[in-house]
Enzyme design. Structure first.
Site, PDB file in Angstrom:
ATOM      1  N   PHE A 223      -2.435  -2.371  -4.779  1.00 53.53           N
ATOM      2  CA  PHE A 223      -1.855  -3.662  -4.432  1.00 53.53           C
ATOM      3  C   PHE A 223      -2.716  -4.277  -3.346  1.00 53.53           C
ATOM      4  O   PHE A 223      -2.754  -3.796  -2.215  1.00 53.53           O
ATOM      5  CB  PHE A 223      -0.412  -3.563  -3.951  1.00 53.53           C
ATOM      6  CG  PHE A 223       0.161  -4.923  -3.636  1.00 53.53           C
ATOM      7  CD1 PHE A 223       0.648  -5.724  -4.657  1.00 53.53           C
ATOM      8  CD2 PHE A 223       0.159  -5.425  -2.348  1.00 53.53           C
ATOM      9  CE1 PHE A 223       1.140  -6.996  -4.400  1.00 53.53           C
ATOM     10  CE2 PHE A 223       0.647  -6.695  -2.078  1.00 53.53           C
ATOM     11  CZ  PHE A 223       1.146  -7.481  -3.104  1.00 53.53           C
TER      12      PHE A 223
ATOM     13  N   LYS B  31      -1.736  -8.634   8.309  1.00 50.56           N
ATOM     14  CA  LYS B  31      -0.382  -8.281   8.731  1.00 50.56           C
ATOM     15  C   LYS B  31      -0.267  -8.068  10.234  1.00 50.56           C
ATOM     16  O   LYS B  31      -0.092  -9.014  10.977  1.00 50.56           O
ATOM     17  CB  LYS B  31       0.117  -7.077   7.930  1.00 50.56           C
ATOM     18  CG  LYS B  31       0.290  -7.409   6.436  1.00 50.56           C
ATOM     19  CD  LYS B  31       1.109  -6.386   5.715  1.00 50.56           C
ATOM     20  CE  LYS B  31       1.193  -6.673   4.219  1.00 50.56           C
ATOM     21  NZ  LYS B  31       1.912  -7.914   3.905  1.00 50.56           N
TER      22      LYS B  31
ATOM     23  N   ASP C   5      -9.117  -1.404   2.359  1.00 49.02           N
ATOM     24  CA  ASP C   5      -8.045  -2.373   2.566  1.00 49.02           C
ATOM     25  C   ASP C   5      -7.007  -1.726   3.475  1.00 49.02           C
ATOM     26  O   ASP C   5      -6.161  -0.951   3.034  1.00 49.02           O
ATOM     27  CB  ASP C   5      -7.428  -2.764   1.223  1.00 49.02           C
ATOM     28  CG  ASP C   5      -6.287  -3.773   1.369  1.00 49.02           C
ATOM     29  OD1 ASP C   5      -5.765  -3.924   2.490  1.00 49.02           O
ATOM     30  OD2 ASP C   5      -5.894  -4.372   0.352  1.00 49.02           O
TER      31      ASP C   5
END
Length: 402
Positions: free
Chosen positions: A141, A255, A226
């Site tokens: 994801f 984030k 990531d």
């Protein structure tokens, strides 16, 4: 109809149904707790998918944002501003890298990493034009843009959004042999999550990340990590790659970099890699804006203390010990994770992940399900041990059918 029901009905009527949130309407939050519009308090055990690592309303971050709000918030990259150089310098130092390309969201940063790897492949590695290939992992994801879903194996994220972007090859996560076979002369990068979050907090086999690092170095291929969810303290280290002593060629961050205050993301790499860009080839109006830089600079300062990594280690050890005791009793099939991050596979006899999440909400604890039977736990790193234990008590009660 209650205030909550009215608010949800209005949202359902006037917003696209691309999310299926739990039936709670948050009005305020502080630390690890949120309060809804009816005054009920809930323990946040999701932390905005790691965006709120430092807690809701962290005073250091709020003060940094307020101070910057009174000076200047946006210049665009048409001009320099007085927070930009410090942000880039300090983030590069935190990562042990040389250059930073700031964006806003995680998906934008992933898109930036893809573009960067391809350009590096053509200009530096010498891959023939239009032939660059990036190897990714199944169950990944990385976001939901058209290019990113082109290499997703999640039918919900991918179906009905084609035609898809070519240039990607998918291999099983954690399988070094498959990765070795997939890397070819035209491969420019291997893009991986050090821990797969959306897939259920999947931790790769020991030695996998080190093996990826060795293989990519041998084949002159970029290793892109990531760390949008796994980075910035969540796993007990600044970056999850550090658990195997690995430094990738490129970090993708997001984030928690914005402290739960503003969206901030970045690609961080060497001058050889990010130095391929020339003016006009990539950009973002809001990327690296003064407000974002001010907040992110405070995030970097907080991470330098090591306090949050230590909390994630100590509380994470406690969390995984307690969750491990639930496995094998008929209510939990498996637990995975690292630091203050866990994926819990709920036994079918105890309900779906969504059903367990709703029952926990009724008891004042907020988590979120994924892939049917799994719930994720990722509280703010500022959570107290007492609050964490209380949240675990509610989980035990739900699993016991109370």
């Amino acid at each position: 109809m209650s205030a909550t029901e009215r608010a949800i009905a209005s949202a359902e009527a006037h917003s696209a149904h691309n999310y299926h949130p739990l039936p709670i309407v948050v009005a305020s939050a502080d630390g690890a707790w949120m309060t809804d519009i009816e005054g009920r308090r809930f323990l946040d055990m999701l932390a905005g998918y790691s965006a709120i690592n430092f807690g809701h309303g962290n005073q250091r971050l709020i003060d940094a944002a307020k101070a910057q709000l009174e000076r200047v918030t946006l210049t665009s990259r048409a001009f320099h501003h007085d927070r930009f150089a410090d942000f880039c310098t300090q983030l590069a130092e935190l990562c042990g890298m040389e250059m930073v390309l700031p964006m806003n969201t995680g998906a934008e940063a992933v898109e930036t990493a893809v573009k960067t790897a391809r350009k590096w492949g053509y200009q530096v590695k010498g891959v023939p034009p239009g032939q660059a290939k990036i190897v990714v992992a199944a169950n990944n994801f990385h976001g939901r843009t058209t290019t990113i879903i082109s290499f997703s194996t999640d039918a919900e994220a991918r179906a009905d959004f084609g035609p898809y972007t070519p240039g990607f090859e998918i291999v099983p996560y954690g399988d070094l042999t498959a990765l070795e076979h997939a890397v070819s002369a035209n491969t420019v990068a291997v893009l991986l999550e050090p821990i797969q979050g959306e897939a259920g907090v999947l931790v790769p086999p020991p030695g996998y990340l080190a093996g990826v690092r060795e293989l990519t170095r041998e084949r002159n291929v970029l290793f892109i990590a990531d760390e949008i969810q796994s980075g910035l303290g969540r796993t007990g280290r600044t970056f999850a790659c550090e658990h195997e002593g690995v430094v990738p060629d490129m970090y993708i961050l997001g984030k928690a970099l914005g402290g739960g205050v503003v969206p901030v993301s970045a690609v961080v790499s060497s001058s050889e890699v990010l130095g391929v860009y020339r003016p006009g080839e990539h950009g973002s109006t809001f990327g690296g804006n003064p407000l974002a830089c001010a907040v992110a600079l405070e995030v970097i300062a907080m991470l330098r203390s090591g306090e949050f990594q230590q909390r994630a280690t100590e509380l994470g050890d406690h969390l995984h010990h307690e969750l491990g005791l639930l496995v094998g009793g008929g209510s939990v099939d498996a637990v995975r994770g690292r630091g203050l991050w866990a994926g819990i596979d709920i036994a079918p006899s105890r309900g779906t992940g969504r059903e367990v999440s709703e029952k926990l909400m009724d008891r004042g604890v907020l988590v979120k399900d994924t892939h049917g039977s799994t719930i994720r736990i990722a509280p703010p790193l500022v959570i107290s041990k007492e609050d964490l234990d209380w949240g675990l008590d509610q989980l035990r009660a739900v699993l016991a059918g109370e």
